[in-house]
Design an enzyme around this catalytic site. Structure first.
Site, short mmCIF file in Angstrom:
data_model
loop_
_atom_site.label_atom_id
_atom_site.label_comp_id
_atom_site.label_asym_id
_atom_site.label_seq_id
_atom_site.Cartn_x
_atom_site.Cartn_y
_atom_site.Cartn_z
N SER A 102 0.87 -0.87 -0.34
CA SER A 102 0.13 0.27 -0.11
C SER A 102 0.92 1.65 -0.04
CB SER A 102 -1.00 -0.23 1.14
OG SER A 102 -2.06 0.81 1.07
N ASP A 152 -10.64 -4.06 -4.77
CA ASP A 152 -9.50 -3.31 -4.24
C ASP A 152 -9.82 -1.63 -4.86
OD1 ASP A 152 -7.67 -1.21 -2.99
OD2 ASP A 152 -5.89 -2.87 -3.52
N HIS A 183 -8.14 -4.95 -0.71
CA HIS A 183 -7.30 -3.89 -0.81
C HIS A 183 -5.94 -4.93 0.28
CE1 HIS A 183 -4.64 -0.49 -1.09
NE2 HIS A 183 -4.14 0.12 0.33
#
Length: 200
Positions: A102, A152, A183
């Protein structure tokens, strides 16, 4: 930068640069390193930016909207930290593979976008395109694995496709791996990344 360094089997082994997601710490991705390369040196870094008390690697203006000026500054800061750490811990500066999730994947991608020799390769879990409309360095010989989720909500599928195209246009070798997930970081994608890494 606050960090953990663990020596591998040999200084000449690759060094895995671990970069956590928003709100994470330098402890978060240590289990991933074991799965990817148990013999590697490990340099796990905590982001220098705080967002409501959550560590990050650079500021953002809103969800999915990066503060580009801060991103450029923090990318330079991280690249210089890698130079210093390689001298301090005596690992091969030219054999660093980033493993990011991320926000950590975004700063790893930014290293590739801004510095030709920052990384040998990268494993990017749920990254976004760090900057658009910029010329990338020649990334010939760089191997990049992108893990993405088809559902996501934070990182739309198009972001992963665009990032793959931009890196490939700069001559990097890119593999894009899809999971039918959101995610979250899944064991399946980590295992797929480990398999990819072993085949390199």
């Amino acid at each position: 930068m606050k960090h953990i360094f663990q020596k591998g089997k040999s200084p000449s082994n690759p060094t895995l640069l671990l970069l956590h997601g928003t709100g994470g710490t330098e402890q978060d991705l240590l289990p991933l390193a074991e799965l990817i390369d148990a013999d590697a040196n490990i340099l796990s870094v905590r982001g220098n930016v705080s967002e409501n008390g959550m560590p990050r690697f650079f500021r953002r203006l809103a969800e999915g909207v990066f503060d580009e000026e801060d991103l450029i500054f923090r990318t330079k800061e991280l690249n210089e930290f890698l130079d210093e750490a390689s001298e301090k811990y005596e690992f091969d500066r030219n054999n660093v593979v980033a493993v990011g999730y991320s926000n950590g994947a975004n700063i790893a991608a930014s290293l590739l976008f801004h510095y030709q020799d920052a990384l040998k390769g990268a494993i990017l879990h749920h990254p976004m395109v760090p900057r658009r409309g910029v010329d990338l360095p020649d990334l010939t010989g760089k191997d990049v694995f992108i893990a993405a989720g088809t559902n996501d909500p934070i990182c739309p599928a198009q972001e992963s496709e665009d990032l793959k195209s931009l890196l490939e246009n700069a001559s990097a070798n890119v593999e894009l791996h899809w999971e039918n997930r959101g995610h979250q970081l899944t064991l399946e994608e980590v295992q797929a990344a480990g398999q990819w890494y072993k085949n390199k």
